[in-house]
Design an enzyme around this catalytic site. Structure first.
Site, mmCIF file in Angstrom:
data_model
loop_
_atom_site.group_PDB
_atom_site.id
_atom_site.type_symbol
_atom_site.label_atom_id
_atom_site.label_comp_id
_atom_site.label_asym_id
_atom_site.label_seq_id
_atom_site.Cartn_x
_atom_site.Cartn_y
_atom_site.Cartn_z
ATOM 1 N N ARG A 31 18.865 35.874 -62.866
ATOM 2 C CA ARG A 31 19.750 34.764 -62.500
ATOM 3 C C ARG A 31 19.057 33.758 -61.578
ATOM 4 O O ARG A 31 19.672 33.227 -60.658
ATOM 5 C CB ARG A 31 21.030 35.280 -61.823
ATOM 6 N N ARG A 42 23.788 29.185 -58.747
ATOM 7 C CA ARG A 42 24.494 28.479 -57.676
ATOM 8 C C ARG A 42 23.876 28.561 -56.288
ATOM 9 O O ARG A 42 24.304 27.854 -55.385
ATOM 10 C CB ARG A 42 25.954 28.941 -57.629
ATOM 11 N N ARG A 93 25.240 21.053 -62.733
ATOM 12 C CA ARG A 93 26.436 21.612 -63.348
ATOM 13 C C ARG A 93 27.606 20.632 -63.220
ATOM 14 O O ARG A 93 28.394 20.456 -64.150
ATOM 15 C CB ARG A 93 26.808 22.946 -62.728
ATOM 16 N N ASP A 105 24.083 32.211 -71.537
ATOM 17 C CA ASP A 105 24.870 33.336 -71.043
ATOM 18 C C ASP A 105 24.949 34.386 -72.127
ATOM 19 O O ASP A 105 24.755 34.083 -73.311
ATOM 20 C CB ASP A 105 26.269 32.893 -70.633
ATOM 21 N N TYR A 143 33.557 42.887 -72.518
ATOM 22 C CA TYR A 143 34.218 41.591 -72.282
ATOM 23 C C TYR A 143 35.188 41.241 -73.413
ATOM 24 O O TYR A 143 36.263 40.692 -73.184
ATOM 25 C CB TYR A 143 33.173 40.477 -72.135
HETATM 26 O O1 1CP Z 1 18.561 32.146 -64.620
HETATM 27 C C1 1CP Z 1 18.974 33.059 -65.348
HETATM 28 O O2 1CP Z 1 18.830 34.261 -65.057
HETATM 29 C C2 1CP Z 1 19.511 32.678 -66.728
HETATM 30 C C3 1CP Z 1 20.884 32.566 -66.900
HETATM 31 C C4 1CP Z 1 21.892 33.683 -67.090
HETATM 32 C C5 1CP Z 1 21.779 35.006 -67.551
HETATM 33 C C6 1CP Z 1 20.519 35.766 -67.891
HETATM 34 C C7 1CP Z 1 23.256 33.440 -66.881
HETATM 35 C C8 1CP Z 1 23.810 32.172 -66.393
HETATM 36 N N1 1CP Z 1 23.972 34.541 -67.274
HETATM 37 C C9 1CP Z 1 23.098 35.526 -67.668
HETATM 38 C C10 1CP Z 1 23.429 36.855 -68.181
HETATM 39 C C11 1CP Z 1 24.773 37.427 -67.944
HETATM 40 N N2 1CP Z 1 26.015 36.818 -67.975
HETATM 41 C C12 1CP Z 1 25.008 38.814 -67.732
HETATM 42 C C13 1CP Z 1 23.927 39.867 -67.769
HETATM 43 C C14 1CP Z 1 23.141 39.926 -66.525
HETATM 44 C C15 1CP Z 1 23.882 40.335 -65.294
HETATM 45 O O3 1CP Z 1 24.382 41.458 -65.252
HETATM 46 O O4 1CP Z 1 23.935 39.525 -64.359
HETATM 47 C C16 1CP Z 1 26.390 39.005 -67.589
HETATM 48 C C17 1CP Z 1 27.131 40.303 -67.338
HETATM 49 C C18 1CP Z 1 27.013 37.739 -67.752
HETATM 50 C C19 1CP Z 1 28.470 37.457 -67.752
HETATM 51 C C20 1CP Z 1 28.805 36.406 -66.785
HETATM 52 N N3 1CP Z 1 28.577 35.085 -66.995
HETATM 53 C C21 1CP Z 1 29.302 36.539 -65.479
HETATM 54 C C22 1CP Z 1 29.610 37.868 -64.794
HETATM 55 C C23 1CP Z 1 31.033 38.188 -64.852
HETATM 56 C C24 1CP Z 1 31.276 39.630 -64.442
HETATM 57 O O5 1CP Z 1 31.868 40.353 -65.235
HETATM 58 O O6 1CP Z 1 30.895 40.032 -63.330
HETATM 59 C C25 1CP Z 1 29.434 35.263 -64.923
HETATM 60 C C26 1CP Z 1 29.963 34.897 -63.582
HETATM 61 C C27 1CP Z 1 28.928 34.360 -65.892
HETATM 62 C C28 1CP Z 1 28.742 32.890 -65.758
HETATM 63 C C29 1CP Z 1 27.366 32.498 -65.486
HETATM 64 N N4 1CP Z 1 26.291 32.760 -66.302
HETATM 65 C C30 1CP Z 1 25.156 32.187 -65.793
HETATM 66 C C31 1CP Z 1 25.523 31.517 -64.579
HETATM 67 C C32 1CP Z 1 24.594 30.714 -63.711
HETATM 68 C C33 1CP Z 1 26.897 31.724 -64.401
HETATM 69 C C34 1CP Z 1 27.736 31.188 -63.289
HETATM 70 C C35 1CP Z 1 28.411 29.980 -63.787
HETATM 71 C C36 1CP Z 1 28.567 28.955 -62.744
HETATM 72 O O7 1CP Z 1 29.569 29.033 -62.044
HETATM 73 O O8 1CP Z 1 27.724 28.042 -62.657
#
Ligand code: 1CP
Length: 357
Positions: free
Chosen positions: A27, A31, A40, A77, A154
């Site tokens: 990640r 943010r 964003r 994502d 999910y």
């Molecule tokens: O920079 C990076 O690493 C690339 C971007 C990336 C990756 C690899 C994002 C952007 N998401 C992911 C993978 C992801 N998404 C996973 C697997 C890795 C992990 O466990 O962290 C999972 C479970 C998600 C699902 C997801 N998407 C969540 C988690 C929800 C939960 O159940 O806890 C969330 C909050 C998102 C949104 C998201 N995805 C990525 C970002 C930067 C965000 C936040 C969005 C924002 O508010 O800007």
């Protein structure tokens, strides 16, 4: 074969010698970076950001402009696949991801299409191509997907979950329905990842964020089995180079031997496992990625450096270590602490590779 200026991340995944230990952060675009929040806001919302080729490329590069990271990761994502299957992904402010039409029955599962990666998911492939072009061979690009089990949580829960009651009810009372869903997801993920490789992803990571909530037996049947199927179906060499595959199961420390036996190149470790033990158990079969507690980045830089040294010493001398956090970076971490972490990995790891000079 296209030239890479810095290939130490790919070399470490293949357990080849490197000058210093490569490092990137799960990640790493997100943010905690003020420039991410700005882009964003420009895109409007998170999904629009993922679908805008130019802005998705921009946020992928932002952490690389600040820090000497050894890899870039596609900005996207894991929930793009369920969205492309028609579930209707949206984000409720402060509540994380949600689906308009979650999976409730075997009938819903039977109706699910396998998305065409160059059609419904074409925006992801466009982002991969744009990022590869913009990187100009500086560092490798990581493509990724969620594991079938993690995606299914999910899709069945309708969003994030803590107790996973709906999917566990399905697992224990209608296992054949869940197997059909996981099978469709494994096929979709394989097509999606192979399309990312053809579009320019030079390494692949599969995120099994929720595999650790399963019993050992159910992990084998409902999560690992389908990741194994994906590993078997992936393109492993492209454009004259090996495309390494990393499996990451959060909470998967109990099952490292079984994970390594899938034929993947590397395992991602969360922070609850000792990297020294992990190397002893599977270091002759796979490279290891990890595994500092992401919360360590709240501590002062001196404490972060001390932890980096402890993990480097735990892995020890030799090949096959990619430094990373044990999970995603937290959104309120000071960016300077991330910088101190990355510098410490490069500086302190030199002695561990001296025999390679
Ligand atoms: O920079 C990076 O690493 C690339 C971007 C990336 C990756 C690899 C994002 C952007 N998401 C992911 C993978 C992801 N998404 C996973 C697997 C890795 C992990 O466990 O962290 C999972 C479970 C998600 C699902 C997801 N998407 C969540 C988690 C929800 C939960 O159940 O806890 C969330 C909050 C998102 C949104 C998201 N995805 C990525 C970002 C930067 C965000 C936040 C969005 C924002 O508010 O800007």
């Amino acid at each position: 074969m296209s030239e890479l200026k810095n290939d130490r991340y790919l070399r470490a995944l293949l357990r080849q010698p490197v000058d210093v230990t490569p490092v990137w952060m799960m990640r790493q675009a997100g943010r905690y970076l003020p420039e991410y929040k700005e882009t964003r806001a420009q895109a409007g919302d998170f999904i629009s950001l993922c679908k805008n080729t130019e802005l998705a490329c921009e946020v992928t590069l932002q952490p690389l402009r600040r820090f000497p990271l050894d890899a870039a990761i596609l900005f996207s994502d894991i929930l793009t696949i369920p969205d492309a299957m028609g579930l209707g992904l949206y984000f409720e402010t402060g509540e994380g991801p949600r689906f308009k039409s979650p999976i409730n029955s075997l009938d819903d599962i039977k109706k699910l299409p396998i998305p065409d990666p160059e059609d419904e998911l074409g925006y992801v492939m466009n982002a991969v191509r744009a990022i590869r072009h913009a990187l100009q061979g500086s560092v490798p690009l990581i493509g990724f997907s969620g594991s079938p089990w993690t995606l299914a949580t999910y899709m069945v829960e309708g969003g994030s979950s803590k107790a996973f009651t709906k999917i566990k009810k399905m697992m224990y009372s209608e296992p054949q329905a869940l197997h059909l869903l996981l099978d469709k997801l494994a096929d979709s993920v394989t097509l999606y990842l192979n399309a990312q490789i053809k579009a320019g992803a030079q390494s692949i990571m599969i995120f099994d964020t929720w595999g650790g909530v399963l019993t050992g037996r159910d992990y084998q049947l409902f999560s690992l089995h389908y990741m194994h199927k994906i590993v078997d179906g992936l393109i492993r060499e492209y454009d004259g180079r090996k495309v390494p595959v990393t499996l990451f199961t959060k909470g998967g420390g109990r099952w490292l031997e079984a994970m390594a036996a899938t034929g993947c190149d590397a395992l991602g470790l969360d922070w609850t496992i000792d990297i020294e033990d992990a190397r002893r158990r599977v270091g002759d079969k796979v490279a290891l990625q990890g595994n500092m507690d992401p919360s360590m980045l709240y501590a002062p830089p001196a404490r972060i450096e001390q932890e980096v040294e402890t993990i480097l010493a735990g892995f020890g001398k030799g090949n096959g270590h990619v430094f990373n956090l044990g999970h995603g970076i937290h959104q309120d971490v000071p960016p300077e602490h991330a910088g101190a972490f990355i510098d410490a990995v490069h500086r302190l790891s030199k002695p561990y590779h001296q025999d390679n000079d």
